[in-house]
Design a protein around this motif. Structure first.
Motif, PDB file in Angstrom:
ATOM      1  N   ASP A  26      -4.079 -22.762   4.646  1.00  0.00           N
ATOM      2  CA  ASP A  26      -3.927 -21.587   5.499  1.00  0.00           C
ATOM      3  C   ASP A  26      -3.311 -20.484   4.664  1.00  0.00           C
ATOM      4  OD1 ASP A  26      -2.923 -23.437   8.457  1.00  0.00           O
ATOM      5  OD2 ASP A  26      -4.893 -22.929   7.689  1.00  0.00           O
ATOM      6  N   SER A  27      -3.748 -19.275   4.884  1.00  0.00           N
ATOM      7  CA  SER A  27      -3.211 -18.176   4.101  1.00  0.00           C
ATOM      8  C   SER A  27      -2.968 -16.976   4.999  1.00  0.00           C
ATOM      9  CB  SER A  27      -4.181 -17.789   2.980  1.00  0.00           C
ATOM     10  OG  SER A  27      -3.668 -16.689   2.276  1.00  0.00           O
ATOM     11  N   SER A  28      -1.790 -16.460   4.920  1.00  0.00           N
ATOM     12  CA  SER A  28      -1.493 -15.230   5.646  1.00  0.00           C
ATOM     13  C   SER A  28      -1.293 -14.094   4.647  1.00  0.00           C
ATOM     14  CB  SER A  28      -0.242 -15.406   6.507  1.00  0.00           C
ATOM     15  OG  SER A  28       0.850 -15.758   5.703  1.00  0.00           O
ATOM     16  N   GLY A  29      -1.742 -14.312   3.443  1.00  0.00           N
ATOM     17  CA  GLY A  29      -1.615 -13.295   2.413  1.00  0.00           C
ATOM     18  C   GLY A  29      -0.329 -13.459   1.635  1.00  0.00           C
ATOM     19  N   GLY A  30      -0.265 -12.757   0.551  1.00  0.00           N
ATOM     20  CA  GLY A  30       0.916 -12.810  -0.298  1.00  0.00           C
ATOM     21  C   GLY A  30       1.320 -11.412  -0.711  1.00  0.00           C
ATOM     22  N   TYR A  31       2.262 -11.352  -1.587  1.00  0.00           N
ATOM     23  CA  TYR A  31       2.847 -10.091  -2.043  1.00  0.00           C
ATOM     24  C   TYR A  31       1.788  -9.067  -2.450  1.00  0.00           C
ATOM     25  CZ  TYR A  31       5.866  -6.995  -4.801  1.00  0.00           C
ATOM     26  OH  TYR A  31       6.532  -5.905  -5.306  1.00  0.00           O
ATOM     27  N   HIS A  32       0.860  -9.462  -3.319  1.00  0.00           N
ATOM     28  CA  HIS A  32      -0.156  -8.522  -3.811  1.00  0.00           C
ATOM     29  C   HIS A  32      -1.145  -8.135  -2.720  1.00  0.00           C
ATOM     30  CE1 HIS A  32       1.443  -8.719  -7.818  1.00  0.00           C
ATOM     31  NE2 HIS A  32       1.424 -10.042  -7.766  1.00  0.00           N
ATOM     32  N   ASP A  33      -1.416  -9.057  -1.797  1.00  0.00           N
ATOM     33  CA  ASP A  33      -2.295  -8.734  -0.668  1.00  0.00           C
ATOM     34  C   ASP A  33      -1.655  -7.659   0.203  1.00  0.00           C
ATOM     35  OD1 ASP A  33      -4.211 -10.698  -1.380  1.00  0.00           O
ATOM     36  OD2 ASP A  33      -2.959 -12.236  -0.433  1.00  0.00           O
ATOM     37  N   TYR A  34      -0.351  -7.787   0.445  1.00  0.00           N
ATOM     38  CA  TYR A  34       0.354  -6.805   1.271  1.00  0.00           C
ATOM     39  C   TYR A  34       0.355  -5.437   0.603  1.00  0.00           C
ATOM     40  CZ  TYR A  34       2.131 -10.935   3.736  1.00  0.00           C
ATOM     41  OH  TYR A  34       2.253 -12.098   4.416  1.00  0.00           O
ATOM     42  N   GLU A  36      -1.892  -4.259  -1.478  1.00  0.00           N
ATOM     43  CA  GLU A  36      -3.238  -3.692  -1.363  1.00  0.00           C
ATOM     44  C   GLU A  36      -3.498  -3.171   0.043  1.00  0.00           C
ATOM     45  OE1 GLU A  36      -5.336  -3.004  -3.887  1.00  0.00           O
ATOM     46  OE2 GLU A  36      -3.632  -3.689  -5.080  1.00  0.00           O
ATOM     47  N   LEU A  37      -2.973  -3.856   1.054  1.00  0.00           N
ATOM     48  CA  LEU A  37      -3.151  -3.408   2.429  1.00  0.00           C
ATOM     49  C   LEU A  37      -2.470  -2.061   2.657  1.00  0.00           C
ATOM     50  CD1 LEU A  37      -3.975  -3.849   5.425  1.00  0.00           C
ATOM     51  CD2 LEU A  37      -1.752  -4.942   5.713  1.00  0.00           C
ATOM     52  N   VAL A  38      -1.210  -1.940   2.281  1.00  0.00           N
ATOM     53  CA  VAL A  38      -0.505  -0.690   2.552  1.00  0.00           C
ATOM     54  C   VAL A  38      -1.025   0.462   1.694  1.00  0.00           C
ATOM     55  CG1 VAL A  38       1.559  -1.754   3.498  1.00  0.00           C
ATOM     56  CG2 VAL A  38       1.457  -1.269   1.062  1.00  0.00           C
ATOM     57  N   LYS A  39      -1.579   0.161   0.533  1.00  0.00           N
ATOM     58  CA  LYS A  39      -2.168   1.222  -0.294  1.00  0.00           C
ATOM     59  C   LYS A  39      -3.316   1.915   0.438  1.00  0.00           C
ATOM     60  CE  LYS A  39      -1.157  -0.218  -5.020  1.00  0.00           C
ATOM     61  NZ  LYS A  39      -1.768  -0.715  -6.271  1.00  0.00           N
ATOM     62  N   LEU A  40      -3.981   1.181   1.332  1.00  0.00           N
ATOM     63  CA  LEU A  40      -5.065   1.783   2.113  1.00  0.00           C
ATOM     64  C   LEU A  40      -4.552   2.907   3.007  1.00  0.00           C
ATOM     65  CD1 LEU A  40      -6.933  -1.467   3.234  1.00  0.00           C
ATOM     66  CD2 LEU A  40      -7.638   0.144   1.445  1.00  0.00           C
ATOM     67  N   TYR A  41      -3.272   2.868   3.340  1.00  0.00           N
ATOM     68  CA  TYR A  41      -2.665   3.858   4.225  1.00  0.00           C
ATOM     69  C   TYR A  41      -1.822   4.885   3.474  1.00  0.00           C
ATOM     70  CZ  TYR A  41      -4.242   0.698   7.827  1.00  0.00           C
ATOM     71  OH  TYR A  41      -5.033  -0.089   8.626  1.00  0.00           O
ATOM     72  N   ASP A  42      -1.840   4.819   2.161  1.00  0.00           N
ATOM     73  CA  ASP A  42      -1.080   5.749   1.318  1.00  0.00           C
ATOM     74  C   ASP A  42      -1.919   7.017   1.129  1.00  0.00           C
ATOM     75  OD1 ASP A  42       0.406   7.083  -0.562  1.00  0.00           O
ATOM     76  OD2 ASP A  42       0.603   5.383  -1.922  1.00  0.00           O
ATOM     77  N   LYS A  43      -1.844   7.909   2.107  1.00  0.00           N
ATOM     78  CA  LYS A  43      -2.700   9.105   2.136  1.00  0.00           C
ATOM     79  C   LYS A  43      -2.442  10.053   0.980  1.00  0.00           C
ATOM     80  CE  LYS A  43      -3.244   8.918   7.072  1.00  0.00           C
ATOM     81  NZ  LYS A  43      -2.840   9.412   8.364  1.00  0.00           N
ATOM     82  N   ASN A  44      -1.204  10.084   0.499  1.00  0.00           N
ATOM     83  CA  ASN A  44      -0.841  11.016  -0.567  1.00  0.00           C
ATOM     84  C   ASN A  44      -0.819  10.364  -1.943  1.00  0.00           C
ATOM     85  OD1 ASN A  44      -0.446  13.060   1.382  1.00  0.00           O
ATOM     86  ND2 ASN A  44       1.612  12.288   1.798  1.00  0.00           N
TER      87      ASN A  44
END
Length: 100
Positions: A26-34, A36-44
């Motif tokens: 089971d995987s809920s993601g790890g440090y690097h996954d998180y 990459e996720l928040v970078k999608l919302y880094d508008k600036n």
């Protein structure tokens, strides 16, 4: 016909895929996954995202987290947001994953 465009799998193929899924960890993601996720919302592209967007992600993806729990998480792990509603996400991810 009704069958046009439908795909079927043989029973043995389904059993094989189910067994493969059962042995996969089971995987809920790890440090690097998180990150990459928040970078999608880094508008600036400056290491910040809107706190409201993170709240929306936490409240609506996967298991729903009550708003009070999200607010408590922010109070403990997030740096204050600026006047535009942005906060630096790397300290949050570091604290969340125990790297800080």
């Amino acid at each position: 016909t009704d069958e046009e465009g439908k795909k079927f799998a043989k029973f043995d193929e389904v059993v094989e895929k189910v067994n493969a899924a059962k042995v996969a960890p089971d995987s809920s993601g790890g440090y690097h996954d998180y990150i990459e996720l928040v970078k999608l919302y880094d508008k600036n592209s400056n290491g910040t995202m809107m706190l409201a967007e993170l709240e929306n992600i936490l409240a609506n993806l996967g298991d729903e987290i009550p708003k009070a729990d999200v607010q408590a998480l922010f109070a403990e792990l997030c740096d204050p947001e600026d006047e535009d509603g942005f906060f630096p996400y790397m300290p949050f991810i570091d604290r969340l994953c125990g790297k800080a």
